[in-house]
Design a protein around this motif. Structure first.
Motif, short mmCIF file in Angstrom:
data_model
loop_
_atom_site.label_atom_id
_atom_site.label_comp_id
_atom_site.label_asym_id
_atom_site.label_seq_id
_atom_site.Cartn_x
_atom_site.Cartn_y
_atom_site.Cartn_z
N ARG A 23 32.67 -6.83 35.39
CA ARG A 23 33.57 -6.94 36.55
C ARG A 23 32.94 -6.31 37.77
O ARG A 23 32.14 -5.38 37.68
CB ARG A 23 34.92 -6.28 36.25
CG ARG A 23 35.64 -6.89 35.05
CD ARG A 23 37.03 -6.31 34.87
NE ARG A 23 37.64 -6.81 33.64
CZ ARG A 23 38.22 -7.99 33.51
NH1 ARG A 23 38.27 -8.81 34.56
NH2 ARG A 23 38.76 -8.38 32.36
N MET A 24 33.34 -6.82 38.93
CA MET A 24 32.86 -6.27 40.20
C MET A 24 33.66 -5.01 40.54
O MET A 24 34.86 -5.08 40.80
CB MET A 24 33.00 -7.30 41.31
CG MET A 24 32.59 -6.77 42.68
SD MET A 24 30.81 -6.57 42.86
CE MET A 24 30.37 -8.24 43.40
N GLU A 76 29.54 -10.73 52.35
CA GLU A 76 30.42 -10.86 51.19
C GLU A 76 29.98 -12.01 50.28
O GLU A 76 30.01 -11.89 49.04
CB GLU A 76 31.86 -11.07 51.63
CG GLU A 76 32.85 -11.08 50.47
CD GLU A 76 34.29 -11.18 50.93
OE1 GLU A 76 35.17 -11.44 50.07
OE2 GLU A 76 34.55 -11.01 52.14
N ALA A 77 29.55 -13.11 50.87
CA ALA A 77 29.08 -14.25 50.08
C ALA A 77 27.83 -13.89 49.30
O ALA A 77 27.65 -14.33 48.14
CB ALA A 77 28.81 -15.44 51.00
N GLU A 83 27.02 -10.84 48.19
CA GLU A 83 27.42 -9.98 47.08
C GLU A 83 28.03 -10.77 45.93
O GLU A 83 27.77 -10.49 44.76
CB GLU A 83 28.39 -8.91 47.59
CG GLU A 83 27.73 -7.90 48.51
CD GLU A 83 28.69 -6.86 49.05
OE1 GLU A 83 29.87 -7.24 49.29
OE2 GLU A 83 28.28 -5.71 49.23
N GLN A 84 28.83 -11.77 46.26
CA GLN A 84 29.42 -12.62 45.22
C GLN A 84 28.34 -13.41 44.49
O GLN A 84 28.39 -13.57 43.26
CB GLN A 84 30.45 -13.57 45.83
CG GLN A 84 31.73 -12.88 46.30
CD GLN A 84 32.48 -12.21 45.16
OE1 GLN A 84 32.54 -12.73 44.04
NE2 GLN A 84 33.05 -11.05 45.44
N LYS A 85 27.37 -13.89 45.24
CA LYS A 85 26.29 -14.66 44.63
C LYS A 85 25.44 -13.80 43.70
O LYS A 85 25.09 -14.22 42.59
CB LYS A 85 25.40 -15.27 45.72
CG LYS A 85 24.33 -16.22 45.20
CD LYS A 85 23.58 -16.87 46.34
CE LYS A 85 22.54 -17.88 45.84
NZ LYS A 85 23.16 -19.00 45.10
N PHE A 89 26.46 -11.10 42.13
CA PHE A 89 27.27 -10.80 40.95
C PHE A 89 27.27 -11.98 39.98
O PHE A 89 27.11 -11.79 38.76
CB PHE A 89 28.70 -10.46 41.37
CG PHE A 89 29.61 -10.16 40.21
CD1 PHE A 89 29.53 -8.95 39.55
CD2 PHE A 89 30.54 -11.09 39.78
CE1 PHE A 89 30.35 -8.66 38.47
CE2 PHE A 89 31.37 -10.82 38.70
CZ PHE A 89 31.27 -9.61 38.04
N ARG A 90 27.43 -13.18 40.50
CA ARG A 90 27.40 -14.36 39.62
C ARG A 90 26.05 -14.51 38.93
O ARG A 90 25.97 -14.92 37.77
CB ARG A 90 27.73 -15.63 40.41
CG ARG A 90 29.20 -15.72 40.84
CD ARG A 90 29.54 -17.13 41.32
NE ARG A 90 28.71 -17.52 42.46
CZ ARG A 90 29.03 -17.30 43.73
NH1 ARG A 90 30.16 -16.65 44.03
NH2 ARG A 90 28.24 -17.70 44.71
N GLU A 95 26.06 -12.18 36.04
CA GLU A 95 26.93 -12.75 35.00
C GLU A 95 26.24 -13.85 34.22
O GLU A 95 26.42 -13.98 33.01
CB GLU A 95 28.19 -13.34 35.65
CG GLU A 95 29.33 -12.38 35.87
CD GLU A 95 30.59 -13.12 36.24
OE1 GLU A 95 31.64 -12.83 35.65
OE2 GLU A 95 30.54 -14.01 37.13
#
Length: 485
Positions: free
Chosen positions: A202-203, A363-364, A366-368, A370-371, A374
């Motif tokens: 999880r983030m 933010e984009a 950081e999401q990338k 994290f994915r 994963e």
């Protein structure tokens, strides 16, 4: 280390011959011993010819091929309290050094109620592993949080099964084969698979911290992670390019008390490969540099495509150097290879993050990132494990540690990528390198992917062009010859 397989026959027929067939298909992952078990009985032998399964008959069975990486590695599966179990991989730190195999600890954790206790393995144990246990009428399988050890699953009207590589499932007629999701348990029975999430990445919330404080914290976490991953070793090889990630791993491994042997590999005449010699000299660590010809590259590609089981050009070009690194480490007598995988995803090493930053903002990005962490089990970890296992070499990754990953995910992006124009990136890791007194020509070396530094991609592009093919078409052609011949 080795191979794990398990199968359930949905119609109630004896599945033991199927399990033996799967094990034979994966003998390259472990040929020091072979074992098969039903819920109540287990049989093992040094060779397949000696393996006697005549008294084993069940619609539920599992099997294991042993690759004896360390002296404590013993034949599997083993018997527990009303079940049999096989474990593939390592836990960090290793249990009760130096004599207790990990599978014994798993038996103890499963206790007398294995289905209820199975989740605690994934919850509590740090490591790179998969496991499966057989009870009457069902098998339960699980995979570590990050998916560092490969496991695949598939089913049809007659069978459901899992295996360390896809080819074992293809061998028994399962066509729709998928990667087993990390951090999950699956119950296999006559109706197929039932998955349950046990632990999910999880983030976490971001923390306010300055660069130097973050660097010192990461250094301590990485040192502890490295110590855990070498606690059962006196010596190991380190995959070394001279760049910041591999240099940090090498220095920390030495600081953890390990006898370090650096290994580098690539095509003849590559300046980036030769750069590793100067870097190793600066660190004062021994380096074995192995170079290969284009003819040897062609031969390696065939083996690599068979191992990675997909005609993906990028994965093939990355897998070839790792094949060479593992081959070199094995020939030098090392059974463990440390590497810096995971640092780019955690700390913003890839140029594509800069592209995303420019296009969509912090933010984009950081999401990338994290994915990417994963999905690294599918993009990187299973590929590299399958290539290294062929040479009897276990891959251990200090950056992929629960505490390291959690802390890295908490850091603000500015400590990784300082701006939309940051050509170096991975700022906090570069500060770690400087704090470790790694020379600036190494700590500030720009990121360049292994498939380019070793010359592999350009060489394969030339081979493809000679046949009037694109690289993708060429890789697909070789793959077809490997799997359709």
């Amino acid at each position: 280390m080795g191979a794990l397989v398990a199968a359930v026959n949905k119609t109630g027929e004896n599945v033991v011959p199927t399990v033996v067939s799967m094990l034979r298909e994966l003998k390259h992952r472990g040929n020091d011993g072979h074992g098969v078990a039903t819920p109540h009985l287990a049989a093992s032998a040094k060779t397949f010819e000696q393996l006697d399964v005549s008294n084993l008959s069940s619609s539920v069975a599992l099997g294991h091929n042993l690759s004896c990486i360390l002296p404590r590695d013993q034949p599997q599966p083993v018997q527990g309290d009303g079940f049999t179990v096989a474990f593939e991989g390592r836990t960090f730190p290793s249990p009760n050094l130096p004599d207790l195999p990990e599978v014994n600890a798993i038996v103890g954790m499963l206790g007398s109620n294995p289905l209820s206790n199975a989740g605690s393995i994934i919850e509590k144990l740090e490591g790179s592993y998969v496991f499966a246990f057989a009870e009457p009428n069902r098998i339960v399988a699980g995979r570590d949080l990050f998916g560092l050890t490969p496991l695949y699953y598939g089913e049809n009207d007659a069978l459901c099964a899992v295996a360390s590589e896809r080819k074992a499932l293809w061998k028994i007629g399962l066509e729709d084969v998928r990667s087993f999701p990390p951090g999950q348990l699956a119950v296999m029975y006559n109706r197929g698979f039932s998955f349950r999430m046990v632990k999910k990445l999880r983030m976490p919330p971001k923390e306010t911290v300055d660069l130097e404080t973050a660097a010192r914290a990461i250094q301590l976490l990485l040192l502890e992670s490295t110590r855990k991953r070498v606690s059962d070793l006196e010596a190991a090889a380190v995959a070394f390019s001279g760049g910041v990630d591999s240099s940090v791993v090498a220095v920390l491994a030495q600081n953890a008390g390990l006898d370090v042997q650096l290994v580098s590999a690539g095509l003849e005449g590559q300046p980036e490969v030769l750069f590793a010699e100067e870097a190793a000299e600066e660190l004062g660590l021994p380096l074995h540099l192995q170079t290969y010809t284009v003819d040897e590259l062609e031969q390696t590609l065939t083996k690599v495509l068979w191992l990675i089981e997909e005609p993906n050009p990028v994965n093939a070009c990355i897998a070839v150097p790792f094949y060479w690194l593992a081959e070199t480490a094995s020939k030098l007598g090392y059974t463990v290879l440390l590497a810096g995988q995971g640092a780019d995803e955690l700390f913003g090493g890839y140029h594509r993050y800069l592209t995303e930053y420019n296009r969509s903002g912090a933010e984009a990005v950081e999401q990338k990132m994290f994915r990417d962490i994963e999905n690294a089990y599918q993009a990187n970890f299973q590929r590299d494990n399958q290539v290294c296992s062929y040479h009897g070499v276990a891959l251990r990754l200090p950056f992929i540690d629960r505490d390291v990953v959690d802390f890295a995910l908490r850091l603000p992006l500015r400590l990784k990528i300082s701006s939309v124009e940051d050509s170096l990136r991975k700022r906090v890791i570069r500060r770690v390198a400087r704090n470790l007194e790694i020379p600036s020509f190494m700590s500030d070396k720009p990121k360049k992917a292994v498939q380019y530094t070793t010359g592999v991609t350009k060489a394969l592009q030339r081979l493809a062009k000679a046949e009037n093919l694109t690289l993708r078409e060429y890789i697909k052609q070789v793959f077809s010859k490997v799997y359709l011949s």
